[in-house]
Design an enzyme around this catalytic site. Structure first.
Site, short mmCIF file in Angstrom:
data_model
loop_
_atom_site.label_atom_id
_atom_site.label_comp_id
_atom_site.label_asym_id
_atom_site.label_seq_id
_atom_site.Cartn_x
_atom_site.Cartn_y
_atom_site.Cartn_z
N THR A 15 -3.61 69.17 59.80
CA THR A 15 -3.51 67.79 60.65
C THR A 15 -2.21 67.58 61.24
O THR A 15 -1.29 68.50 61.13
CB THR A 15 -3.68 66.66 59.41
N TYR B 202 8.79 63.28 48.87
CA TYR B 202 7.26 63.33 49.08
C TYR B 202 6.82 63.53 47.60
O TYR B 202 5.88 62.98 47.17
CB TYR B 202 6.80 64.33 50.06
N ASP C 193 -1.36 47.44 57.67
CA ASP C 193 -0.18 48.05 57.61
C ASP C 193 0.33 47.94 56.17
O ASP C 193 0.90 47.01 55.60
CB ASP C 193 0.77 47.62 58.59
N ASN D 178 -5.58 56.02 51.54
CA ASN D 178 -5.50 57.34 52.09
C ASN D 178 -4.10 57.31 53.10
O ASN D 178 -3.47 58.38 52.94
CB ASN D 178 -6.64 57.57 53.11
N LYS E 126 4.24 61.19 45.29
CA LYS E 126 3.03 61.61 44.94
C LYS E 126 2.78 61.54 43.29
O LYS E 126 1.93 61.07 42.76
CB LYS E 126 2.42 62.75 45.58
#
Length: 245
Positions: A198, A163, A59, A86, A167
């Site tokens: 996804t 987000y 985790d 990932n 990144k």
């Protein structure tokens, strides 16, 4: 046989990356934070005849879990050839810079940046034992500051403050890591898997997990003459495959 650890690999792009690397002859340690889900993913691959895979509980939000995973893997192998970071979260959209709670930023950064850093640092010693170590950090086209400032970019209006920032920070970390390892056999790159359908985006994406994983696998299997410190993105740069930072 080369070895690879993939975080967040019990489903979607991570799972398909595991499948494709298995087919290329790698031994895969399928990272999952949930024991049951990890074992179910391994069982699925075994049913397909892909047996060189086992689950590893990790985790990335919990430093103690990362260290436990490092200890467990170190008892099995002395060399890790590839690390694919990932695991990631979106934090939920919309996220405005003016109104998104700071708690959302902290949550997203915990997984998308700090988790990557702690995982990379924990497994770096095993990677250094490989003659051709590879680190692949899964980023997003939304992490490109250059494109975010270009009104003509197709995703210009898709911002996501937490987000996007996470990144972009991941990209920056990757550049520094690649620089520090520039005189070694390491290849450190970031890969944008593209806008893929996804659970991450409620299957609104237009790309397939097969294509997305293929981009990651390409970076994970780079030869000695392959590049390092690159931002691979077929989505943002279909002609060159290299996105602006």
């Amino acid at each position: 046989m080369k070895t690879v650890l993939i975080t967040g690999a019990n489903k979607s792009i991570g799972f398909e990356t595991a499948r494709q690397l298995l087919k290329q002859g790698y031994y895969v340690y399928l990272g999952s934070r949930d024991l049951k889900k990890g074992e179910q993913a391994v069982a699925q691959l075994h049913s397909e005849g892909l047996t060189n895979v086992e689950s590893l509980i990790i985790d990335v939000n919990r430093p103690e879990s990362i260290l436990t995973a490092r200890k467990a893997l170190g008892e099995k192998i002395k060399v890790l050839d590839v690390l694919v970071n990932n695991a990631g979260i979106s934090g939920g959209f919309p996220q405005t810079a003016a109104d998104a709670p700071v708690s959302t930023f902290r949550e997203v950064f915990e997984t998308n940046l700090f988790g990557v850093i702690e995982t990379t640092q924990a497994f770096l010693d095993l990677l250094k034992q490989s003659p051709e170590p590879r680190i692949v950090n899964v980023t997003s086209g939304l992490g490109s500051l250059t494109l975010h400032n270009d009104p003509d970019w197709k995703y210009y209006h898709v911002k996501g403050a937490a987000y996007t920032a996470s990144k972009a920070a991941l990209n920056a970390y990757s550049i520094v890591l690649a620089y520090e390892l520039r005189d070694t056999a390491f290849k450190v790159n970031v890969v944008d898997p593209g806008y893929t359908a996804t659970d991450f985006n409620h299957h609104s994406g237009t790309g397939t997990v097969e294509d997305a994983a293929g981009r990651i696998v390409k970076a994970a299997t780079l030869g000695a003459e392959g590049p390092t410190s690159q931002f691979f993105s077929d989505d943002n740069a279909p002609e060159t495959g290299i996105s602006p930072w």
